[in-house]
Enzyme design. Structure first.
Site, PDB file in Angstrom:
ATOM      1  CD  GLU A 150      -2.687  -1.414  -0.103  1.00 35.50           C
ATOM      2  OE1 GLU A 150      -2.843  -0.480  -0.914  1.00 35.50           O
ATOM      3  OE2 GLU A 150      -3.112  -2.562  -0.324  1.00 35.50           O
ATOM      4  CG  HIS A 153      -0.968   0.943  -4.568  1.00 32.26           C
ATOM      5  ND1 HIS A 153      -0.713   0.690  -5.904  1.00 32.26           N
ATOM      6  CD2 HIS A 153      -1.574  -0.184  -4.096  1.00 32.26           C
ATOM      7  CE1 HIS A 153      -1.141  -0.522  -6.228  1.00 32.26           C
ATOM      8  NE2 HIS A 153      -1.662  -1.073  -5.148  1.00 32.26           N
ATOM      9  CG  HIS A 159      -1.972  -3.891  -8.645  1.00 30.54           C
ATOM     10  ND1 HIS A 159      -3.337  -3.815  -8.697  1.00 30.54           N
ATOM     11  CD2 HIS A 159      -1.648  -3.820  -7.325  1.00 30.54           C
ATOM     12  CE1 HIS A 159      -3.816  -3.713  -7.475  1.00 30.54           C
ATOM     13  NE2 HIS A 159      -2.809  -3.697  -6.628  1.00 30.54           N
ATOM     14  CB  CYS A 183      10.018  -6.485  -9.983  1.00 28.54           C
ATOM     15  SG  CYS A 183       9.203  -5.004 -10.623  1.00 28.54           S
ATOM     16  CB  CYS A 186       8.646  -1.983  -8.368  1.00 26.55           C
ATOM     17  SG  CYS A 186       7.136  -2.422  -9.290  1.00 26.55           S
TER      18      CYS A 186
END
Length: 198
Positions: A150, A153, A159, A183, A186
């Site tokens: 979260e 985000h 996602h 990953c 990200c």
């Protein structure tokens, strides 16, 4: 029983690519806001897990839920109302992560009260995670992963398609045991937000 991992803002998670990063010159402080009823040991465990990748953390004293967040027909709390409340009390240059053991919900499609374990607006300055629907033996580890998801985000991450990434879409299940780390894509994005990875 199915376990549901929250989407960020349900409407905003349709894009599956990492947004173009904008380098942040001023690190934000993550404020961890427990709601009454959660054990301090669990709050400390989550704080430690986050601190490994983002050191600017401060744990606040436990508070009550905002009164307008209670949904009496299902004896649960509305995650969007919780986030709005947390957002309104967030000082400048902070992100507030609410933590609870209570059941939380959000509107998803035609379902006005869908049970979830977390919600974070993308991007935003507040999010919430709940341990209520986590039932496995490693519940504390799963709870930490939900909190980190979260927070991702709030930084602007959608996602991710990588099945082992913390930002994976739950797709109606609970894949947290398969999630190992962010990953590469990200991570590169979060580095521009002052997240630290070895």
């Amino acid at each position: 029983m199915n376990y549901f991992l929250a989407v960020s803002m349900v409407i905003s998670c349709k894009k599956e690519h990492v947004p173009k990063p904008v380098i942040s010159m001023h690190p934000k402080t993550i404020l961890i806001q427990p709601f009454k009823g959660i054990a301090s040991v669990h709050v400390d465990e989550i704080a430690s897990a986050i601190r490994e990748i983002y050191p600017e953390i401060k744990v606040l004293k436990a508070i009550d839920f905002p009164t307008n967040s209670y949904y009496a027909p299902r004896n649960r709390y509305r995650a969007d109302s919780i986030i709005k409340y947390l957002s309104s009390m967030a000082p400048e240059n902070t992100i507030i992560l609410g933590l609870t053991t209570k059941d939380i919900s959000a509107t998803k499609g035609s379902n006005p009260d869908f049970g979830i374990i977390g919600l974070g607006f993308r991007p935003g300055n507040a999010c919430v995670a709940s341990s209520f629907r986590l039932r496995n033996g490693n519940k504390n580890e799963q709870f930490s992963k939900v909190a980190i998801h979260e927070l991702g985000h709030t930084q602007g991450l959608p996602h991710c398609r990588e099945k082992t990434c913390f930002m994976r879409d739950a797709e109606g299940g609970n894949p947290t045991d398969e999630e190992k780390d962010f990953c590469k894509k990200c991570k590169e994005f979060l580095k521009t937000k002052n997240w630290n990875f070895n």
